[in-house]
Design a protein around this motif. Sequence first.
Motif, PDB file in Angstrom:
ATOM      1  N   ASP A  20       0.468  -0.737   0.229  1.00  0.00           N
ATOM      2  CA  ASP A  20       0.392  -0.021  -0.112  1.00  0.00           C
ATOM      3  C   ASP A  20       1.199   1.306   0.022  1.00  0.00           C
ATOM      4  O   ASP A  20       2.004   1.177   0.114  1.00  0.00           O
ATOM      5  N   SER A 119     -10.019   0.139  -4.167  1.00  0.00           N
ATOM      6  CA  SER A 119      -9.656   1.057  -2.537  1.00  0.00           C
ATOM      7  C   SER A 119     -11.107   2.014  -2.987  1.00  0.00           C
ATOM      8  O   SER A 119     -11.752   2.184  -4.008  1.00  0.00           O
ATOM      9  N   THR A 193      -7.715   1.180   2.099  1.00  0.00           N
ATOM     10  CA  THR A 193      -7.840  -0.171   1.215  1.00  0.00           C
ATOM     11  C   THR A 193      -8.466  -1.121   1.588  1.00  0.00           C
ATOM     12  O   THR A 193      -9.315  -1.204   2.646  1.00  0.00           O
TER      13      THR A 193
END
Length: 257
Positions: A20, A119, A193
């Motif tokens: 991420d 996301s 996310t």
Amino acid sequence: MIELQTSYITETGRRQRNEDACGYWSSEQGSCWVVSDGAGGHGSGDKASKLVVSAVLGKFSAAPVVNEDMVISLLEAAHTAVMDEKRANPQGDDMHATVAIVLIDPQTQSAVWGHVGDSRVYLFRQRVLAHQTRDHSLVQGMIDAGYGDSEMIRTHPQRSLLTSAIGNSGELALSVSGSPVVIQEGDAFLMCTDGWWEYVDEKTMEGLLQNAETAEEWLQLMAVKVKESENDKSDNYTAMGIQAGDLEPVTTVILVK
């Protein structure tokens, strides 16, 4: 001009590396927040997410305009950055990424947002969920077609299969919020996310926001829920909170019998 406060949390979870990435850039003309979840072998996932964040913030900071066209342009720039990297290294992994973007003009107090993949962007007003994005995923498509209910989004074995992603070949499917939305004092955005929202459902998000005095405290309360749900397969997780001014005060009513 409304005051904007930013908080974020990004953790590896039980994975070997954090794929991420997130970031933000702010000015009096406009501000940009971006979250990305990368995928690919041998570290290419974290490269993809970093390329996405860099491309988005670089393009926006060069011309900080807050409108729907800018969101589309930023999403396309992220896609181009990842595709260029893949073409430059044809022997590399098939890396790709999700992305979620929020733009706010503090002068006009207006916001636009967009995303690709799963996301998400949430908007809470008066501590109640007012909007959430819809995933570009196989399971979301099944739900939209009437082949299941919303509970599938967190439990289906194929819930991670995306129908659109940054860096995938073919046409890019993206979603934008449309005309700018006027934000109000106390509005709170959550960008995250799937490693985050999979373990914190929308009712829990609302409930924890009721008990928080700031977006930073809200993120910390949600992070506890994510950590409590960790298992050997837990994904990376990232969340950004954007607070417009002060959150609406919590009112406690005590009934005396």
